[in-house]
Design a protein around this motif. Sequence first.
Motif, PDB file in Angstrom:
ATOM      1  N   CYS A  32       0.813  -1.220   0.000  1.00 58.79           N
ATOM      2  CA  CYS A  32       0.000   0.000   0.000  1.00 58.79           C
ATOM      3  C   CYS A  32       0.844   1.265   0.000  1.00 58.79           C
ATOM      4  N   ALA A  50       3.205  11.607   1.254  1.00 56.82           N
ATOM      5  CA  ALA A  50       2.896  10.247   0.837  1.00 56.82           C
ATOM      6  C   ALA A  50       4.184   9.493   0.560  1.00 56.82           C
ATOM      7  N   ALA A  97      -3.303   7.369   6.242  1.00 58.76           N
ATOM      8  CA  ALA A  97      -4.194   6.783   5.255  1.00 58.76           C
ATOM      9  C   ALA A  97      -3.430   5.812   4.361  1.00 58.76           C
ATOM     10  N   GLY A  98      -4.157   4.813   3.856  1.00 60.80           N
ATOM     11  CA  GLY A  98      -3.553   3.825   2.983  1.00 60.80           C
ATOM     12  C   GLY A  98      -4.377   3.632   1.713  1.00 60.80           C
ATOM     13  N   ARG A  99      -3.683   3.420   0.630  1.00 64.80           N
ATOM     14  CA  ARG A  99      -4.341   3.160  -0.657  1.00 64.80           C
ATOM     15  C   ARG A  99      -4.179   1.702  -1.028  1.00 64.80           C
ATOM     16  N   TRP A 107      -2.106  10.404  -5.533  1.00 62.60           N
ATOM     17  CA  TRP A 107      -2.041  10.095  -4.114  1.00 62.60           C
ATOM     18  C   TRP A 107      -2.106  11.358  -3.245  1.00 62.60           C
ATOM     19  N   TYR A 113      -7.832   7.165  -1.209  1.00 64.22           N
ATOM     20  CA  TYR A 113      -7.391   6.302  -0.117  1.00 64.22           C
ATOM     21  C   TYR A 113      -8.552   5.465   0.416  1.00 64.22           C
ATOM     22  N   TRP A 116      -8.282   4.539   6.647  1.00 63.44           N
ATOM     23  CA  TRP A 116      -8.022   5.738   7.439  1.00 63.44           C
ATOM     24  C   TRP A 116      -7.922   5.397   8.918  1.00 63.44           C
TER      25      TRP A 116
END
Length: 126
Positions: A32, A50, A97-99, A107, A113, A116
């Motif tokens: 991620c 990021a 936060a993660g994608r 991003w 994302y 959270w």
Amino acid sequence: QVQLVESGGGLVQAGDSLRLSCAASGRTFNTCPMGWFRQAPGNEREFVAAIAPSGSITDASDSVKGRFIISRDNAKNMVYLQMNSLKPEDTAVYYCAGRRAANGGSWREARTYSYWGQGTQVTVSS
């Protein structure tokens, strides 16, 4: 699925440093891209920094570039935000936060994302 928990916020004076930590759980963490966002009262959530899954690529907003450093430790499932030379205008709730790896879009946009944390308050007094 990735769960995120931030820590490290607090009340500091202008010019001080603070390090935020984000503990992640989930098997896909190391795939991620991760980000930090912040939101001050009355303002929209804004991009801070990021980092790519490998940690080899990072990005930061103009307002924090040169002062904040994002990093990650995939072995520990951790993401960090080192904040130096803090200013009163940095006061906000900071979110980790993660994608998902497959998510498209920039991003720098919060809408891209999927995961959270609950946020941690950072207050900088003048």
